[in-house]
Design a protein around this motif. Structure first.
Motif, PDB file in Angstrom:
ATOM      1  N   MET A 260       0.836  -1.181   0.000  1.00 58.74           N
ATOM      2  CA  MET A 260       0.000   0.000   0.000  1.00 58.74           C
ATOM      3  C   MET A 260       0.879   1.243   0.000  1.00 58.74           C
ATOM      4  SD  MET A 260      -2.809   1.843   2.470  1.00 58.74           S
ATOM      5  CE  MET A 260      -3.397   0.464   3.257  1.00 58.74           C
ATOM      6  N   THR A 261       0.444   2.236  -0.730  1.00 59.06           N
ATOM      7  CA  THR A 261       1.134   3.524  -0.789  1.00 59.06           C
ATOM      8  C   THR A 261       0.282   4.572  -0.087  1.00 59.06           C
ATOM      9  OG1 THR A 261       2.185   2.966  -2.895  1.00 59.06           O
ATOM     10  CG2 THR A 261       2.064   5.295  -2.334  1.00 59.06           C
ATOM     11  N   THR A 262       0.909   5.330   0.788  1.00 56.96           N
ATOM     12  CA  THR A 262       0.250   6.446   1.447  1.00 56.96           C
ATOM     13  C   THR A 262       0.614   7.702   0.667  1.00 56.96           C
ATOM     14  OG1 THR A 262       0.412   5.364   3.592  1.00 56.96           O
ATOM     15  CG2 THR A 262       0.060   7.752   3.604  1.00 56.96           C
ATOM     16  N   LEU A 263      -0.387   8.524   0.390  1.00 61.85           N
ATOM     17  CA  LEU A 263      -0.152   9.756  -0.368  1.00 61.85           C
ATOM     18  C   LEU A 263      -0.649  10.946   0.424  1.00 61.85           C
ATOM     19  CD1 LEU A 263       0.848  10.964  -3.086  1.00 61.85           C
ATOM     20  CD2 LEU A 263      -1.545  10.863  -3.838  1.00 61.85           C
ATOM     21  N   TYR A 264       0.283  11.831   0.811  1.00 63.69           N
ATOM     22  CA  TYR A 264      -0.094  13.112   1.404  1.00 63.69           C
ATOM     23  C   TYR A 264      -0.485  13.997   0.228  1.00 63.69           C
ATOM     24  CZ  TYR A 264       1.548  11.719   5.980  1.00 63.69           C
ATOM     25  OH  TYR A 264       1.691  11.078   7.190  1.00 63.69           O
ATOM     26  N   HIS A 265      -1.760  14.331   0.164  1.00 60.60           N
ATOM     27  CA  HIS A 265      -2.383  14.849  -1.054  1.00 60.60           C
ATOM     28  C   HIS A 265      -3.111  16.160  -0.800  1.00 60.60           C
ATOM     29  CE1 HIS A 265      -4.588  14.644  -4.843  1.00 60.60           C
ATOM     30  NE2 HIS A 265      -5.738  14.533  -4.222  1.00 60.60           N
ATOM     31  N   ASN A 266      -2.989  17.051  -1.773  1.00 62.10           N
ATOM     32  CA  ASN A 266      -3.787  18.278  -1.808  1.00 62.10           C
ATOM     33  C   ASN A 266      -4.534  18.260  -3.134  1.00 62.10           C
ATOM     34  OD1 ASN A 266      -4.866  20.833  -2.085  1.00 62.10           O
ATOM     35  ND2 ASN A 266      -2.995  21.913  -1.563  1.00 62.10           N
ATOM     36  N   PRO A 267      -5.850  18.022  -3.102  1.00 58.95           N
ATOM     37  CA  PRO A 267      -6.612  17.904  -4.347  1.00 58.95           C
ATOM     38  C   PRO A 267      -6.583  19.156  -5.219  1.00 58.95           C
ATOM     39  CG  PRO A 267      -8.026  17.468  -2.430  1.00 58.95           C
ATOM     40  CD  PRO A 267      -6.664  17.810  -1.915  1.00 58.95           C
ATOM     41  N   ARG A 268      -6.224  20.305  -4.645  1.00 59.86           N
ATOM     42  CA  ARG A 268      -6.182  21.539  -5.437  1.00 59.86           C
ATOM     43  C   ARG A 268      -4.866  21.690  -6.198  1.00 59.86           C
ATOM     44  NH1 ARG A 268      -7.803  26.678  -2.368  1.00 59.86           N
ATOM     45  NH2 ARG A 268      -7.960  27.362  -4.527  1.00 59.86           N
ATOM     46  N   CYS A 269      -3.904  20.821  -5.919  1.00 57.53           N
ATOM     47  CA  CYS A 269      -2.580  20.894  -6.546  1.00 57.53           C
ATOM     48  C   CYS A 269      -2.522  19.973  -7.757  1.00 57.53           C
ATOM     49  CB  CYS A 269      -1.531  20.482  -5.510  1.00 57.53           C
ATOM     50  SG  CYS A 269       0.122  20.257  -6.186  1.00 57.53           S
ATOM     51  N   SER A 270      -2.141  20.504  -8.895  1.00 58.82           N
ATOM     52  CA  SER A 270      -2.109  19.698 -10.121  1.00 58.82           C
ATOM     53  C   SER A 270      -1.076  18.569 -10.021  1.00 58.82           C
ATOM     54  CB  SER A 270      -1.829  20.575 -11.343  1.00 58.82           C
ATOM     55  OG  SER A 270      -0.537  21.149 -11.263  1.00 58.82           O
ATOM     56  N   LYS A 271       0.088  18.829  -9.428  1.00 53.96           N
ATOM     57  CA  LYS A 271       1.102  17.775  -9.294  1.00 53.96           C
ATOM     58  C   LYS A 271       0.596  16.662  -8.376  1.00 53.96           C
ATOM     59  CE  LYS A 271       4.291  19.768 -11.752  1.00 53.96           C
ATOM     60  NZ  LYS A 271       4.199  19.520 -13.170  1.00 53.96           N
ATOM     61  N   SER A 272      -0.125  17.035  -7.352  1.00 51.05           N
ATOM     62  CA  SER A 272      -0.679  16.048  -6.435  1.00 51.05           C
ATOM     63  C   SER A 272      -1.742  15.203  -7.145  1.00 51.05           C
ATOM     64  CB  SER A 272      -1.271  16.763  -5.215  1.00 51.05           C
ATOM     65  OG  SER A 272      -1.460  15.883  -4.148  1.00 51.05           O
ATOM     66  N   ARG A 273      -2.590  15.840  -7.908  1.00 48.54           N
ATOM     67  CA  ARG A 273      -3.615  15.099  -8.677  1.00 48.54           C
ATOM     68  C   ARG A 273      -2.956  14.185  -9.704  1.00 48.54           C
ATOM     69  NH1 ARG A 273      -5.881  20.270  -8.969  1.00 48.54           N
ATOM     70  NH2 ARG A 273      -5.439  20.348 -11.190  1.00 48.54           N
ATOM     71  N   GLN A 274      -1.912  14.665 -10.374  1.00 46.87           N
ATOM     72  CA  GLN A 274      -1.208  13.849 -11.362  1.00 46.87           C
ATOM     73  C   GLN A 274      -0.541  12.646 -10.702  1.00 46.87           C
ATOM     74  OE1 GLN A 274       1.526  16.534 -13.293  1.00 46.87           O
ATOM     75  NE2 GLN A 274      -0.120  17.775 -14.171  1.00 46.87           N
ATOM     76  N   THR A 275       0.018  12.858  -9.524  1.00 49.99           N
ATOM     77  CA  THR A 275       0.661  11.759  -8.801  1.00 49.99           C
ATOM     78  C   THR A 275      -0.371  10.719  -8.396  1.00 49.99           C
ATOM     79  OG1 THR A 275       2.413  13.228  -8.018  1.00 49.99           O
ATOM     80  CG2 THR A 275       2.081  11.177  -6.796  1.00 49.99           C
ATOM     81  N   LEU A 276      -1.499  11.145  -7.883  1.00 53.83           N
ATOM     82  CA  LEU A 276      -2.570  10.220  -7.514  1.00 53.83           C
ATOM     83  C   LEU A 276      -3.008   9.408  -8.727  1.00 53.83           C
ATOM     84  CD1 LEU A 276      -4.621   9.062  -5.512  1.00 53.83           C
ATOM     85  CD2 LEU A 276      -6.078  11.048  -6.007  1.00 53.83           C
ATOM     86  N   HIS A 277      -3.206  10.071  -9.842  1.00 51.54           N
ATOM     87  CA  HIS A 277      -3.621   9.396 -11.074  1.00 51.54           C
ATOM     88  C   HIS A 277      -2.577   8.374 -11.519  1.00 51.54           C
ATOM     89  CE1 HIS A 277      -5.713   8.848 -14.861  1.00 51.54           C
ATOM     90  NE2 HIS A 277      -4.572   9.077 -15.499  1.00 51.54           N
ATOM     91  N   LEU A 278      -1.316   8.748 -11.442  1.00 53.47           N
ATOM     92  CA  LEU A 278      -0.227   7.851 -11.833  1.00 53.47           C
ATOM     93  C   LEU A 278      -0.214   6.595 -10.957  1.00 53.47           C
ATOM     94  CD1 LEU A 278       2.243   7.529 -13.705  1.00 53.47           C
ATOM     95  CD2 LEU A 278       3.573   8.753 -11.974  1.00 53.47           C
ATOM     96  N   LEU A 279      -0.380   6.774  -9.651  1.00 52.51           N
ATOM     97  CA  LEU A 279      -0.422   5.629  -8.742  1.00 52.51           C
ATOM     98  C   LEU A 279      -1.625   4.745  -9.035  1.00 52.51           C
ATOM     99  CD1 LEU A 279       0.603   7.392  -5.417  1.00 52.51           C
ATOM    100  CD2 LEU A 279       1.968   5.731  -6.695  1.00 52.51           C
ATOM    101  N   GLU A 280      -2.761   5.357  -9.335  1.00 54.62           N
ATOM    102  CA  GLU A 280      -3.962   4.589  -9.685  1.00 54.62           C
ATOM    103  C   GLU A 280      -3.736   3.791 -10.961  1.00 54.62           C
ATOM    104  OE1 GLU A 280      -7.396   7.446  -7.688  1.00 54.62           O
ATOM    105  OE2 GLU A 280      -6.804   7.791  -9.774  1.00 54.62           O
ATOM    106  N   GLU A 281      -3.096   4.423 -11.942  1.00 52.35           N
ATOM    107  CA  GLU A 281      -2.804   3.728 -13.204  1.00 52.35           C
ATOM    108  C   GLU A 281      -1.905   2.509 -12.987  1.00 52.35           C
ATOM    109  OE1 GLU A 281      -1.028   6.664 -15.789  1.00 52.35           O
ATOM    110  OE2 GLU A 281      -2.915   6.949 -16.866  1.00 52.35           O
ATOM    111  N   LYS A 282      -1.022   2.587 -11.992  1.00 52.44           N
ATOM    112  CA  LYS A 282      -0.110   1.484 -11.702  1.00 52.44           C
ATOM    113  C   LYS A 282      -0.781   0.398 -10.855  1.00 52.44           C
ATOM    114  CE  LYS A 282       3.467   2.917 -13.900  1.00 52.44           C
ATOM    115  NZ  LYS A 282       3.952   2.184 -15.059  1.00 52.44           N
ATOM    116  N   GLY A 283      -2.047   0.615 -10.518  1.00 52.84           N
ATOM    117  CA  GLY A 283      -2.790  -0.386  -9.755  1.00 52.84           C
ATOM    118  C   GLY A 283      -2.458  -0.404  -8.273  1.00 52.84           C
ATOM    119  N   GLU A 284      -1.872   0.655  -7.774  1.00 55.56           N
ATOM    120  CA  GLU A 284      -1.508   0.726  -6.360  1.00 55.56           C
ATOM    121  C   GLU A 284      -2.748   0.854  -5.477  1.00 55.56           C
ATOM    122  OE1 GLU A 284       1.630   0.743  -4.548  1.00 55.56           O
ATOM    123  OE2 GLU A 284       2.007  -0.250  -6.453  1.00 55.56           O
ATOM    124  N   THR A 285      -2.697   0.226  -4.315  1.00 52.30           N
ATOM    125  CA  THR A 285      -3.670   0.489  -3.264  1.00 52.30           C
ATOM    126  C   THR A 285      -3.164   1.739  -2.562  1.00 52.30           C
ATOM    127  OG1 THR A 285      -4.085  -1.860  -3.011  1.00 52.30           O
ATOM    128  CG2 THR A 285      -4.756  -0.426  -1.189  1.00 52.30           C
TER     129      THR A 285
END
Length: 113
Positions: free
Chosen positions: A1-26
């Motif tokens: 499992m990957t923990t992501l400290y995330h700010n939904p208003r930040c484009s880099k944070s949204r891109q990182t979340l999307h990238l992790l989702e694409e890789k099938g990460e929990t």
């Protein structure tokens, strides 16, 4: 499992979340502006990243410029500033086990998977 400290208003944070989702990460998403880390959690993140507290600070944020910029601060004082003002914490931060990365650019998180 990957923990992501995330700010939904930040484009880099949204891109990182999307990238992790694409890789099938929990993913455990922590919206750190709403749920800031404790002092101990932040120290652990800094340790996993292998950086100094100052290297985790978003020095272009207004609160940093207005309150802390010209002061000589200890690591403890810098951590306290990030706890008091979580907007100062660089984002996004991905943690996978004992490895961590700041997603700038987002692809840097792939190194810890």
């Amino acid at each position: 499992m990957t923990t992501l400290y995330h700010n939904p208003r930040c484009s880099k944070s949204r891109q990182t979340l999307h990238l992790l989702e694409e890789k099938g990460e929990t993913i455990e998403v922590i919206k750190y502006l709403e749920n800031p880390p404790s002092t101990q959690e932040l120290k652990q993140v800094i340790s996993l990243l292998g950086i100094t507290p100052k290297e985790l600070v978003r020095t272009q944020e207004a609160v940093w410029k207005e309150t802390y910029k010209d002061k000589v601060l200890t690591d403890q004082e810098i951590i306290a500033a990030m706890i008091k003002h979580p907007i100062l914490i660089e984002r996004p931060i991905a943690i996978n086990g004992t490895r961590a990365a700041i997603g700038r650019p987002p692809e840097k998180v792939l190194d810890i998977l």
